[in-house]
Motif scaffolding. Structure first.
Motif, PDB file in Angstrom:
ATOM      1  N   ASP A 115       0.798  -1.223   0.000  1.00  0.00           N
ATOM      2  CA  ASP A 115       0.000   0.000   0.000  1.00  0.00           C
ATOM      3  C   ASP A 115       0.833   1.277   0.000  1.00  0.00           C
ATOM      4  N   PHE A 116       2.157   1.163   0.153  1.00  0.00           N
ATOM      5  CA  PHE A 116       2.952   2.372   0.315  1.00  0.00           C
ATOM      6  C   PHE A 116       3.016   3.217  -0.951  1.00  0.00           C
ATOM      7  N   PHE A 117       3.137   2.591  -2.106  1.00  0.00           N
ATOM      8  CA  PHE A 117       3.252   3.347  -3.357  1.00  0.00           C
ATOM      9  C   PHE A 117       2.054   4.273  -3.542  1.00  0.00           C
ATOM     10  N   ASN A 118       0.855   3.774  -3.259  1.00  0.00           N
ATOM     11  CA  ASN A 118      -0.333   4.612  -3.407  1.00  0.00           C
ATOM     12  C   ASN A 118      -0.335   5.776  -2.423  1.00  0.00           C
ATOM     13  N   THR A 119       0.280   5.573  -1.253  1.00  0.00           N
ATOM     14  CA  THR A 119       0.404   6.663  -0.298  1.00  0.00           C
ATOM     15  C   THR A 119       1.184   7.818  -0.910  1.00  0.00           C
ATOM     16  N   LEU A 120       2.234   7.493  -1.661  1.00  0.00           N
ATOM     17  CA  LEU A 120       3.022   8.511  -2.351  1.00  0.00           C
ATOM     18  C   LEU A 120       2.255   9.116  -3.525  1.00  0.00           C
ATOM     19  N   LEU A 121       1.631   8.270  -4.317  1.00  0.00           N
ATOM     20  CA  LEU A 121       0.971   8.720  -5.544  1.00  0.00           C
ATOM     21  C   LEU A 121      -0.207   9.653  -5.255  1.00  0.00           C
ATOM     22  N   ARG A 122      -0.922   9.417  -4.163  1.00  0.00           N
ATOM     23  CA  ARG A 122      -2.068  10.279  -3.842  1.00  0.00           C
ATOM     24  C   ARG A 122      -1.646  11.729  -3.633  1.00  0.00           C
ATOM     25  N   ALA A 123      -0.411  11.953  -3.220  1.00  0.00           N
ATOM     26  CA  ALA A 123       0.063  13.331  -3.042  1.00  0.00           C
ATOM     27  C   ALA A 123       0.056  14.101  -4.358  1.00  0.00           C
ATOM     28  N   TRP A 124       0.151  13.385  -5.479  1.00  0.00           N
ATOM     29  CA  TRP A 124       0.176  14.018  -6.798  1.00  0.00           C
ATOM     30  C   TRP A 124      -1.184  14.053  -7.475  1.00  0.00           C
ATOM     31  N   ILE A 125      -1.992  13.017  -7.272  1.00  0.00           N
ATOM     32  CA  ILE A 125      -3.251  12.934  -8.030  1.00  0.00           C
ATOM     33  C   ILE A 125      -4.461  12.822  -7.111  1.00  0.00           C
ATOM     34  N   GLY A 126      -4.279  13.086  -5.809  1.00  0.00           N
ATOM     35  CA  GLY A 126      -5.387  13.044  -4.862  1.00  0.00           C
ATOM     36  C   GLY A 126      -6.253  14.286  -4.947  1.00  0.00           C
ATOM     37  N   PRO A 127      -7.192  14.456  -4.014  1.00  0.00           N
ATOM     38  CA  PRO A 127      -8.124  15.589  -4.071  1.00  0.00           C
ATOM     39  C   PRO A 127      -7.461  16.951  -3.892  1.00  0.00           C
ATOM     40  N   VAL A 128      -6.269  17.009  -3.247  1.00  0.00           N
ATOM     41  CA  VAL A 128      -5.577  18.288  -3.064  1.00  0.00           C
ATOM     42  C   VAL A 128      -4.151  18.158  -3.618  1.00  0.00           C
ATOM     43  N   PRO A 129      -3.990  18.166  -4.945  1.00  0.00           N
ATOM     44  CA  PRO A 129      -2.665  18.036  -5.547  1.00  0.00           C
ATOM     45  C   PRO A 129      -1.907  19.355  -5.440  1.00  0.00           C
ATOM     46  N   PRO A 130      -0.641  19.399  -5.856  1.00  0.00           N
ATOM     47  CA  PRO A 130       0.084  20.674  -5.871  1.00  0.00           C
ATOM     48  C   PRO A 130      -0.667  21.763  -6.634  1.00  0.00           C
ATOM     49  N   SER A 131      -1.348  21.394  -7.686  1.00  0.00           N
ATOM     50  CA  SER A 131      -2.255  22.289  -8.417  1.00  0.00           C
ATOM     51  C   SER A 131      -3.146  21.421  -9.294  1.00  0.00           C
ATOM     52  N   SER A 132      -4.265  21.994  -9.746  1.00  0.00           N
ATOM     53  CA  SER A 132      -5.159  21.227 -10.616  1.00  0.00           C
ATOM     54  C   SER A 132      -4.481  20.924 -11.951  1.00  0.00           C
ATOM     55  N   ASP A 133      -3.661  21.861 -12.456  1.00  0.00           N
ATOM     56  CA  ASP A 133      -2.945  21.619 -13.709  1.00  0.00           C
ATOM     57  C   ASP A 133      -1.935  20.489 -13.549  1.00  0.00           C
ATOM     58  N   PHE A 134      -1.295  20.416 -12.384  1.00  0.00           N
ATOM     59  CA  PHE A 134      -0.320  19.363 -12.113  1.00  0.00           C
ATOM     60  C   PHE A 134      -0.999  18.001 -12.176  1.00  0.00           C
ATOM     61  N   ARG A 135      -2.131  17.873 -11.508  1.00  0.00           N
ATOM     62  CA  ARG A 135      -2.850  16.595 -11.519  1.00  0.00           C
ATOM     63  C   ARG A 135      -3.362  16.264 -12.919  1.00  0.00           C
ATOM     64  N   ASP A 136      -3.942  17.253 -13.591  1.00  0.00           N
ATOM     65  CA  ASP A 136      -4.471  16.999 -14.937  1.00  0.00           C
ATOM     66  C   ASP A 136      -3.371  16.549 -15.891  1.00  0.00           C
ATOM     67  N   GLY A 137      -2.163  17.113 -15.731  1.00  0.00           N
ATOM     68  CA  GLY A 137      -1.061  16.715 -16.594  1.00  0.00           C
ATOM     69  C   GLY A 137      -0.666  15.261 -16.412  1.00  0.00           C
ATOM     70  N   LEU A 138      -0.772  14.772 -15.177  1.00  0.00           N
ATOM     71  CA  LEU A 138      -0.416  13.378 -14.904  1.00  0.00           C
ATOM     72  C   LEU A 138      -1.517  12.410 -15.314  1.00  0.00           C
ATOM     73  N   LEU A 139      -2.767  12.891 -15.322  1.00  0.00           N
ATOM     74  CA  LEU A 139      -3.907  12.043 -15.694  1.00  0.00           C
ATOM     75  C   LEU A 139      -4.258  12.229 -17.169  1.00  0.00           C
ATOM     76  N   ALA A 140      -3.254  12.112 -18.035  1.00  0.00           N
ATOM     77  CA  ALA A 140      -3.439  12.418 -19.453  1.00  0.00           C
ATOM     78  C   ALA A 140      -3.609  11.185 -20.325  1.00  0.00           C
ATOM     79  N   ALA A 141      -3.538   9.982 -19.741  1.00  0.00           N
ATOM     80  CA  ALA A 141      -3.696   8.735 -20.497  1.00  0.00           C
ATOM     81  C   ALA A 141      -2.788   8.683 -21.721  1.00  0.00           C
ATOM     82  N   GLY A 142      -1.570   9.179 -21.562  1.00  0.00           N
ATOM     83  CA  GLY A 142      -0.604   9.107 -22.645  1.00  0.00           C
ATOM     84  C   GLY A 142      -0.590  10.288 -23.589  1.00  0.00           C
ATOM     85  N   GLN A 143      -1.572  11.174 -23.477  1.00  0.00           N
ATOM     86  CA  GLN A 143      -1.654  12.327 -24.378  1.00  0.00           C
ATOM     87  C   GLN A 143      -0.895  13.510 -23.776  1.00  0.00           C
TER      88      GLN A 143
END
Length: 386
Positions: free
Chosen positions: A146-174
């Motif tokens: 479960d540790f990896f997800n603990t780290l990953l949520r910091a980037w793509i969780g409900p309060v990311p560094p910014s909404s643009d930061f999260r959207d950039g990571l959730l691009a499905a390859g685009q």
């Protein structure tokens, strides 16, 4: 019969190739502070997706990668920013259960990161192991599914560094071609790789005192989280900031710090730059990390009560994310507010700063964190309903 054998052989060959294939690039995000590029973050996954739930699948092999853009970056401050994101994007029971693993992970970061450095965090689905490396040199690993997800949520969780930061990571390859080109162009020098390799080899060869071995034995009980994590930092539409009332601050129970196992990796440290002066920091323990996370979530909850969505911004359809660096004194008085990352709209940027100023004084720090000043970051997202 011969054709069947050929098909079977091809299937076996394809299966072997897929088993060894690296995960696919899902998205990239550029991190900036004070209008300066700091690093490019990447998320890789066997399964591409535009939602956090797809990337948080524990049955999928994944990788987080950071490539440094800045000439020099404090590894400890980079780590602390990540730890803040962990605190506000994971539930309390997760933070409690992962406290010791977070100590191990946090102690991997010392010295300075430099331009071209590759920091990789690989999760192997088959074993549930998270492996951390710098420029291809192994720093350490954590055996916890479960540790990896603990780290990953910091980037793509409900309060990311910014909404643009999260959207950039959730691009499905685009991913944008320009950002991808910059990312692929960042490579460590051969001298840097050699220096990191030599540094780690030296640390691994150092003898460990018997007293240290005894101190590194895990404690029989794990600290418990005494406070819940705040909701996402979405500014409330049409709401009014709370009146200036000072609620009594819930404090974690003081506890005797326990020594934590220090991971072996310590990258070499280039000269410090004046922009990021190092500060003294007590050795990290599970209790200290939890105290920070509790206090940070408390400070964010306190700030969120004073945020409002400016009417003019609503009328103009303005949205964006602002991240502030706030310094308070031992009594909770606001001493300094710096804008780490701002939105495109001055109205939103101004409201974010004014919300912090209205929120003072803040709850005082718990005994474990008592110092003359305490600094924390506040991510604020202004988003209109769909």
């Amino acid at each position: 019969m011969k054709s069947i054998k050929i098909v079977i052989a091809l299937l076996v060959f394809a299966t072997a190739l897929s088993a060894k294939a690296a995960p696919l690039l899902n998205g990239l995000a550029l991190e900036q502070q004070f209008n300066k590029d700091r690093y490019i973050a990447a998320v890789y996954s066997d399964t591409l997706g535009t939602s956090a739930s797809v990337l948080l699948d524990n049955n999928t092999t994944r990788r987080l990668e950071v490539r440094i853009v800045a000439d020099s970056l404090s590894a400890r401050r980079f780590r602390n920013q990540w730890m803040e994101g962990i605190a506000i994007n994971n539930p309390g029971d997760t933070l409690s259960s992962q406290a010791e693993n977070m100590v191990t992970f946090a102690n991997l970061f010392e010295g300075r990161l430099v331009k071209g450095d590759h920091l990789t965090v690989d999760f192997t689905a088959a074993s549930g192991t998270t492996q951390v490396a710098l420029n291809g040199v192994a720093l350490g690993k954590i055996q916890n599914r479960d540790f990896f997800n603990t780290l990953l949520r910091a980037w793509i969780g409900p309060v990311p560094p910014s909404s643009d930061f999260r959207d950039g990571l959730l691009a499905a390859g685009q991913v944008p071609a320009g950002l991808l080109g910059s990312y692929e162009g960042l490579e460590p020098t051969s001298e840097r790789v050699a220096a990191v390799t030599a540094q780690i080899a030296q640390v691994e060869e150092e003898p460990v005192a018997e007293e240290q071995v005894a101190a590194e034995k895990p404690q029989p009980t794990k600290p418990k989280l005494a406070a819940e994590i705040p909701p996402p930092s979405l500014a409330a539409i049409g709401s009014k900031p709370e009146l200036k009332t000072q609620a009594p601050a819930a404090k974690p129970e003081p506890s005797k710090p326990q020594p934590a196992k220090v991971a072996a990796a310590k990258p070499s440290a280039p000269p410090q730059d004046s922009e990021e002066e190092e500060e003294f920091e007590a050795p990290l323990t599970a209790d200290l990390i939890l105290a920070r996370q509790i206090y940070h979530s408390m400070l964010l909850r306190h700030t969120f009560k004073y945020i409002r969505y400016p009417k003019r911004a609503q009328e103009r359809g303005q949205e964006g994310s602002v991240r502030l660096n706030v310094t308070i004194d031992s009594r909770g008085q606001v001493k300094d507010v710096q804008t780490l990352q701002e939105s495109r709209f001055a109205t939103l940027n101004r409201e974010a700063r004014e919300a912090v100023e209205r929120a003072g004084p803040y709850p005082a720090a718990p005994p474990q964190l008592a110092r003359d000043t305490y600094r924390f970051s506040v991510p604020i997202t202004f988003r209109l309903p769909d």
